[in-house]
Write a protein that holds these residues in place. Structure first.
Motif, PDB file in Angstrom:
ATOM      1  N   PRO A  11       0.805  -1.106  -0.135  1.00  0.00           N
ATOM      2  CA  PRO A  11      -0.085  -0.123  -0.054  1.00  0.00           C
ATOM      3  C   PRO A  11       0.893   1.389   0.047  1.00  0.00           C
ATOM      4  O   PRO A  11       1.681   1.447   0.823  1.00  0.00           O
ATOM      5  N   GLY A  12       0.433   2.144  -0.995  1.00  0.00           N
ATOM      6  CA  GLY A  12       1.130   3.636  -1.049  1.00  0.00           C
ATOM      7  C   GLY A  12       2.474   3.083  -1.654  1.00  0.00           C
ATOM      8  O   GLY A  12       3.183   4.320  -1.709  1.00  0.00           O
ATOM      9  N   VAL A  13       2.917   2.272  -2.266  1.00  0.00           N
ATOM     10  CA  VAL A  13       4.264   2.170  -2.734  1.00  0.00           C
ATOM     11  C   VAL A  13       4.498   3.143  -4.089  1.00  0.00           C
ATOM     12  O   VAL A  13       5.633   3.376  -4.261  1.00  0.00           O
ATOM     13  N   GLY A  14       3.098   3.475  -4.501  1.00  0.00           N
ATOM     14  CA  GLY A  14       3.524   4.385  -5.816  1.00  0.00           C
ATOM     15  C   GLY A  14       3.912   5.933  -5.477  1.00  0.00           C
ATOM     16  O   GLY A  14       4.233   6.473  -6.366  1.00  0.00           O
ATOM     17  N   ASN A  15       3.811   6.114  -4.114  1.00  0.00           N
ATOM     18  CA  ASN A  15       4.145   7.431  -3.642  1.00  0.00           C
ATOM     19  C   ASN A  15       5.480   7.547  -3.226  1.00  0.00           C
ATOM     20  O   ASN A  15       5.900   8.528  -2.785  1.00  0.00           O
ATOM     21  N   LEU A  16       6.462   6.412  -3.304  1.00  0.00           N
ATOM     22  CA  LEU A  16       7.723   6.417  -3.016  1.00  0.00           C
ATOM     23  C   LEU A  16       8.281   7.169  -3.972  1.00  0.00           C
ATOM     24  O   LEU A  16       8.396   7.313  -5.156  1.00  0.00           O
ATOM     25  N   GLY A  17       9.653   8.102  -3.485  1.00  0.00           N
ATOM     26  CA  GLY A  17      10.324   8.568  -4.243  1.00  0.00           C
ATOM     27  C   GLY A  17      11.487   7.796  -4.854  1.00  0.00           C
ATOM     28  O   GLY A  17      11.641   6.882  -4.499  1.00  0.00           O
ATOM     29  N   PRO A  18      12.191   8.704  -5.835  1.00  0.00           N
ATOM     30  CA  PRO A  18      13.298   8.003  -6.199  1.00  0.00           C
ATOM     31  C   PRO A  18      14.410   7.194  -5.308  1.00  0.00           C
ATOM     32  O   PRO A  18      14.983   6.246  -5.567  1.00  0.00           O
ATOM     33  N   ASP A  19      14.879   7.986  -4.379  1.00  0.00           N
ATOM     34  CA  ASP A  19      15.747   7.673  -3.313  1.00  0.00           C
ATOM     35  C   ASP A  19      15.018   6.373  -2.525  1.00  0.00           C
ATOM     36  O   ASP A  19      16.021   5.445  -2.261  1.00  0.00           O
ATOM     37  N   ASP A  20      13.925   6.082  -2.169  1.00  0.00           N
ATOM     38  CA  ASP A  20      13.418   5.339  -1.777  1.00  0.00           C
ATOM     39  C   ASP A  20      13.197   3.869  -2.618  1.00  0.00           C
ATOM     40  O   ASP A  20      13.614   2.913  -2.146  1.00  0.00           O
ATOM     41  N   LEU A  21      13.009   4.135  -3.754  1.00  0.00           N
ATOM     42  CA  LEU A  21      12.989   3.113  -4.624  1.00  0.00           C
ATOM     43  C   LEU A  21      14.081   2.596  -5.132  1.00  0.00           C
ATOM     44  O   LEU A  21      14.583   1.304  -5.080  1.00  0.00           O
ATOM     45  N   LYS A  22      15.126   3.502  -4.975  1.00  0.00           N
ATOM     46  CA  LYS A  22      16.736   3.173  -5.130  1.00  0.00           C
ATOM     47  C   LYS A  22      17.080   2.252  -3.960  1.00  0.00           C
ATOM     48  O   LYS A  22      17.861   1.237  -3.987  1.00  0.00           O
ATOM     49  N   ALA A  23      16.885   2.717  -2.654  1.00  0.00           N
ATOM     50  CA  ALA A  23      16.982   1.962  -1.562  1.00  0.00           C
ATOM     51  C   ALA A  23      16.566   0.531  -1.703  1.00  0.00           C
ATOM     52  O   ALA A  23      17.152  -0.684  -1.125  1.00  0.00           O
ATOM     53  N   ALA A  24      15.380   0.350  -1.820  1.00  0.00           N
ATOM     54  CA  ALA A  24      14.681  -0.849  -2.115  1.00  0.00           C
ATOM     55  C   ALA A  24      15.345  -1.685  -2.982  1.00  0.00           C
ATOM     56  O   ALA A  24      15.347  -2.956  -2.925  1.00  0.00           O
ATOM     57  N   SER A  25      15.926  -1.278  -4.396  1.00  0.00           N
ATOM     58  CA  SER A  25      16.374  -1.923  -5.312  1.00  0.00           C
ATOM     59  C   SER A  25      17.871  -2.292  -4.802  1.00  0.00           C
ATOM     60  O   SER A  25      18.111  -3.470  -5.160  1.00  0.00           O
ATOM     61  N   GLN A  26      18.656  -1.503  -4.321  1.00  0.00           N
ATOM     62  CA  GLN A  26      19.732  -1.944  -3.789  1.00  0.00           C
ATOM     63  C   GLN A  26      19.539  -3.148  -2.566  1.00  0.00           C
ATOM     64  O   GLN A  26      20.256  -4.210  -2.853  1.00  0.00           O
ATOM     65  N   GLY A  27      18.654  -3.053  -1.766  1.00  0.00           N
ATOM     66  CA  GLY A  27      18.413  -4.276  -0.821  1.00  0.00           C
ATOM     67  C   GLY A  27      18.027  -5.522  -1.617  1.00  0.00           C
ATOM     68  O   GLY A  27      18.673  -6.548  -1.194  1.00  0.00           O
ATOM     69  N   SER A  28      17.281  -5.206  -2.554  1.00  0.00           N
ATOM     70  CA  SER A  28      16.993  -6.602  -3.411  1.00  0.00           C
ATOM     71  C   SER A  28      17.976  -7.353  -3.991  1.00  0.00           C
ATOM     72  O   SER A  28      18.339  -8.182  -3.964  1.00  0.00           O
ATOM     73  N   CYS A  29      19.007  -6.363  -4.561  1.00  0.00           N
ATOM     74  CA  CYS A  29      20.177  -6.756  -5.140  1.00  0.00           C
ATOM     75  C   CYS A  29      21.232  -7.246  -4.416  1.00  0.00           C
ATOM     76  O   CYS A  29      21.869  -8.371  -4.554  1.00  0.00           O
TER      77      CYS A  29
END
Length: 91
Positions: A11-29
């Motif tokens: 819920p609300g993931v579409g409101n995340l900014g670029p920095d938050d998405l980058k951090a989530a991507s880094q964690g997944s990687c």
């Protein structure tokens, strides 16, 4: 290698900014590197309340292990049986 679509209820993931998405991507990687070369993240699509991810892996179990280790939901994991696009109509 088999491909899977993962549906993640967030819920609300579409409101995340670029920095938050980058951090989530880094964690997944980071988790992908721990799991080795048997699993590959191809692409994800962020919508208002869900993320849809395309992964390559030998099994659903490995996809779910990745999600658990990364702290991500994996509400639905389904194998892709075929892909089609506009060029499919030409053949």
């Amino acid at each position: 290698m088999p491909q899977f679509v993962i549906e993640r209820e967030m819920p609300g993931v579409g409101n995340l900014g670029p920095d938050d998405l980058k951090a989530a991507s880094q964690g997944s990687c980071d988790v992908l590197r721990q799991l080795g070369t048997d699993i590959q993240w191809v692409q994800s699509f962020v919508t208002e309340h869900k993320i849809y991810c395309l992964y390559r892996a030998p099994s659903e179990d490995l996809i779910r292990q990745h999600a658990e280790m990364a702290g991500l939901p994996a509400d639905s994991v389904v194998p892709i049986r075929a892909t089609i696009d506009p060029t499919t109509a030409e053949g």
